[in-house]
Write a protein that holds these residues in place. Structure first.
Motif, PDB file in Angstrom:
ATOM      1  N   GLY A 273       0.789  -1.232   0.000  1.00 24.35           N
ATOM      2  CA  GLY A 273       0.000   0.000   0.000  1.00 24.35           C
ATOM      3  C   GLY A 273       0.813   1.270   0.000  1.00 24.35           C
ATOM      4  O   GLY A 273       0.275   2.358   0.254  1.00 24.35           O
ATOM      5  N   LEU A 274       2.093   1.162  -0.338  1.00 28.62           N
ATOM      6  CA  LEU A 274       2.975   2.321  -0.239  1.00 28.62           C
ATOM      7  C   LEU A 274       2.572   3.449  -1.189  1.00 28.62           C
ATOM      8  O   LEU A 274       2.776   4.619  -0.895  1.00 28.62           O
ATOM      9  N   PHE A 275       1.996   3.089  -2.337  1.00 29.44           N
ATOM     10  CA  PHE A 275       1.657   4.106  -3.342  1.00 29.44           C
ATOM     11  C   PHE A 275       0.148   4.295  -3.489  1.00 29.44           C
ATOM     12  O   PHE A 275      -0.317   4.900  -4.459  1.00 29.44           O
ATOM     13  N   ALA A 276      -0.616   3.808  -2.527  1.00 32.63           N
ATOM     14  CA  ALA A 276      -2.065   3.669  -2.705  1.00 32.63           C
ATOM     15  C   ALA A 276      -2.777   4.981  -2.987  1.00 32.63           C
ATOM     16  O   ALA A 276      -3.727   5.026  -3.763  1.00 32.63           O
ATOM     17  N   ASP A 277      -2.369   6.078  -2.371  1.00 25.65           N
ATOM     18  CA  ASP A 277      -3.130   7.328  -2.468  1.00 25.65           C
ATOM     19  C   ASP A 277      -2.392   8.399  -3.266  1.00 25.65           C
ATOM     20  O   ASP A 277      -2.621   9.599  -3.044  1.00 25.65           O
ATOM     21  N   LEU A 278      -1.545   7.999  -4.198  1.00 23.81           N
ATOM     22  CA  LEU A 278      -0.787   8.989  -4.962  1.00 23.81           C
ATOM     23  C   LEU A 278      -1.621   9.685  -6.033  1.00 23.81           C
ATOM     24  O   LEU A 278      -1.224  10.725  -6.552  1.00 23.81           O
ATOM     25  N   GLY A 279      -2.755   9.100  -6.365  1.00 26.57           N
ATOM     26  CA  GLY A 279      -3.602   9.722  -7.377  1.00 26.57           C
ATOM     27  C   GLY A 279      -3.135   9.417  -8.786  1.00 26.57           C
ATOM     28  O   GLY A 279      -2.140   8.713  -8.998  1.00 26.57           O
ATOM     29  N   PRO A 280      -3.826   9.959  -9.789  1.00 22.65           N
ATOM     30  CA  PRO A 280      -3.480   9.671 -11.186  1.00 22.65           C
ATOM     31  C   PRO A 280      -2.226  10.427 -11.632  1.00 22.65           C
ATOM     32  O   PRO A 280      -2.021  11.584 -11.273  1.00 22.65           O
ATOM     33  N   ASN A 281      -1.404   9.729 -12.405  1.00 24.12           N
ATOM     34  CA  ASN A 281      -0.223  10.319 -13.047  1.00 24.12           C
ATOM     35  C   ASN A 281       0.693  11.083 -12.091  1.00 24.12           C
ATOM     36  O   ASN A 281       1.044  12.258 -12.339  1.00 24.12           O
ATOM     37  N   PRO A 282       1.124  10.456 -11.009  1.00 25.12           N
ATOM     38  CA  PRO A 282       2.027  11.159 -10.101  1.00 25.12           C
ATOM     39  C   PRO A 282       3.418  11.293 -10.709  1.00 25.12           C
ATOM     40  O   PRO A 282       3.845  10.455 -11.509  1.00 25.12           O
ATOM     41  N   PRO A 283       4.165  12.335 -10.328  1.00 24.77           N
ATOM     42  CA  PRO A 283       5.543  12.467 -10.801  1.00 24.77           C
ATOM     43  C   PRO A 283       6.428  11.423 -10.134  1.00 24.77           C
ATOM     44  O   PRO A 283       6.087  10.885  -9.067  1.00 24.77           O
ATOM     45  N   TRP A 284       7.584  11.176 -10.718  1.00 26.76           N
ATOM     46  CA  TRP A 284       8.461  10.153 -10.168  1.00 26.76           C
ATOM     47  C   TRP A 284       8.885  10.488  -8.747  1.00 26.76           C
ATOM     48  O   TRP A 284       9.105   9.574  -7.922  1.00 26.76           O
ATOM     49  N   GLN A 285       8.990  11.793  -8.430  1.00 23.38           N
ATOM     50  CA  GLN A 285       9.424  12.190  -7.093  1.00 23.38           C
ATOM     51  C   GLN A 285       8.468  11.681  -6.014  1.00 23.38           C
ATOM     52  O   GLN A 285       8.894  11.379  -4.893  1.00 23.38           O
ATOM     53  N   ALA A 286       7.170  11.570  -6.344  1.00 20.49           N
ATOM     54  CA  ALA A 286       6.197  11.082  -5.365  1.00 20.49           C
ATOM     55  C   ALA A 286       6.474   9.624  -5.009  1.00 20.49           C
ATOM     56  O   ALA A 286       6.411   9.237  -3.829  1.00 20.49           O
ATOM     57  N   PHE A 287       6.793   8.819  -6.017  1.00 16.29           N
ATOM     58  CA  PHE A 287       7.151   7.422  -5.749  1.00 16.29           C
ATOM     59  C   PHE A 287       8.449   7.350  -4.944  1.00 16.29           C
ATOM     60  O   PHE A 287       8.548   6.596  -3.964  1.00 16.29           O
ATOM     61  N   ALA A 288       9.450   8.113  -5.370  1.00 18.50           N
ATOM     62  CA  ALA A 288      10.745   8.074  -4.704  1.00 18.50           C
ATOM     63  C   ALA A 288      10.620   8.492  -3.242  1.00 18.50           C
ATOM     64  O   ALA A 288      11.228   7.873  -2.351  1.00 18.50           O
ATOM     65  N   ASP A 289       9.831   9.519  -2.980  1.00 19.10           N
ATOM     66  CA  ASP A 289       9.672   9.988  -1.606  1.00 19.10           C
ATOM     67  C   ASP A 289       9.017   8.931  -0.726  1.00 19.10           C
ATOM     68  O   ASP A 289       9.376   8.779   0.457  1.00 19.10           O
ATOM     69  N   ARG A 290       8.064   8.194  -1.281  1.00 22.10           N
ATOM     70  CA  ARG A 290       7.441   7.112  -0.507  1.00 22.10           C
ATOM     71  C   ARG A 290       8.458   6.005  -0.217  1.00 22.10           C
ATOM     72  O   ARG A 290       8.493   5.459   0.895  1.00 22.10           O
ATOM     73  N   LEU A 291       9.263   5.670  -1.192  1.00 17.78           N
ATOM     74  CA  LEU A 291      10.285   4.640  -0.992  1.00 17.78           C
ATOM     75  C   LEU A 291      11.298   5.084   0.057  1.00 17.78           C
ATOM     76  O   LEU A 291      11.705   4.296   0.924  1.00 17.78           O
ATOM     77  N   LEU A 292      11.696   6.341  -0.006  1.00 19.03           N
ATOM     78  CA  LEU A 292      12.671   6.862   0.947  1.00 19.03           C
ATOM     79  C   LEU A 292      12.094   6.895   2.365  1.00 19.03           C
ATOM     80  O   LEU A 292      12.780   6.554   3.341  1.00 19.03           O
TER      81      LEU A 292
END
Length: 305
Positions: A273-292
């Motif tokens: 569920g790490l990316f569950a609420d990012l919404g449509p077409n998030p920028p790569w930084q949103a994924f990276a920040d969740r991973l970090l």
């Protein structure tokens, strides 16, 4: 092919995309998927099939009894299992088009099962992501019956080219490409996220832009992160088939194995569920920040010495 009737095995992203493109062809189209038999998962795919005018069959035997062209679009690990399930039921003279991302050796074993049943096996290497192209996604066909099937597929609106009468050539082309494409996805995820941690992402991406000016590295990065987050499990399965392809060439698949591991890891983050609420077409930084953020305090304290 006379009296063309199309049966889709697998009603996931690819199966649905193809069914939507085939519908204007005014040919009977049926589908079967393991989810159709699962009470916990079947409502949505069955409703989707009904809305698209696709007949949801109650089993692979029922689908085979009605279809003259079977299109297998499942995950890579199920390529051979589908051929094993279809072989006892496929009608002699029918065509089995295998879209799955599998090694030449796996495709050859699947072909032996279908051909022994009196049907005709044709391999397909799908050469890029399906969604942007739909049914017109570029495909390479292979096998003794590929040339006969190609104009049938073209009439349905597909972009299919015969690669070779020899089985395995189309798959080998696809698998070797996947080392590069799925590898680039894995590299971008690892590189961008690490650069984000160290605060050097803008400088790093600027150097990529200078070296490869034709690529929008921010846009491409966002696409890679989103696709792997969404389809990491499927991509990891494909990369394990790529590893088989490398072994079939007599090499140890160091890179393919590592790429599969990276994609599996991303799939695990999605399941958590790490990316569950990012919404449509998030920028790569949103994924990276969740991973970090998910690394824990020890990792967050690391610095360059």
């Amino acid at each position: 092919m006379d009296s063309l009737r199309i049966g889709l095995i697998g009603y996931g992203e690819v199966g649905r995309t193809f069914s939507a493109g085939l519908k204007p062809g005014a040919v009977w189209t049926g589908a079967w998927d393991l989810k159709f038999d699962d009470p916990a998962q079947r409502d949505e795919p069955l409703a989707h099939a009904m809305a698209q005018g696709i007949e949801a069959c109650d089993g692979v035997a029922s689908l085979c009894a009605q279809a003259t062209l079977l299109i297998s679009a499942v995950t890579a690990s199920n390529t051979l299992a589908v051929a094993e399930a279809v072989a006892p039921h496929i009608r002699p003279g029918s065509v089995f088009l295998d879209l799955n991302s599998a090694s030449p050796g796996t495709k050859q074993r699947a072909a032996a099962l279908i051909d022994a049943a009196g049907a005709h096996y044709v391999e397909a290497g799908v050469m890029t992501s399906v969604p942007p192209y739909g049914i017109r996604v570029p495909m390479l066909l292979g096998g003794a019956h590929a040339a006969r099937l190609q104009p049938v597929l073209a009439a349905l609106g597909m972009e299919a080219t015969v690669a070779s009468e020899k089985l395995g050539i189309a798959s080998a082309t696809k698998m070797c490409r996947s080392v590069m494409i799925k590898g680039l996805e894995a590299l971008v995820i690892e590189s961008y996220t690490t650069a984000r941690h160290h605060g050097v992402e803008d400088a790093m991406i600027a150097t990529l832009q200078e070296t490869f000016p034709s690529i929008d590295w921010h846009k491409q990065g966002s696409y890679f992160f989103s696709r792997v987050a969404q389809h990491g499990k499927r991509r990891a399965e494909e990369m394990r088939e790529v590893a088989h392809t490398v072994r079939e060439a007599g090499f140890e698949p160091f890179m393919a194995a590592a790429i599969a591991q990276k994609h599996d890891w991303m799939a695990a983050q999605t399941r958590a569920g790490l990316f569950a609420d990012l919404g449509p077409n998030p920028p790569w930084q949103a994924f990276a920040d969740r991973l970090l953020a998910a690394r824990g305090p020890a990792a967050n304290d690391e610095t360059i010495e």
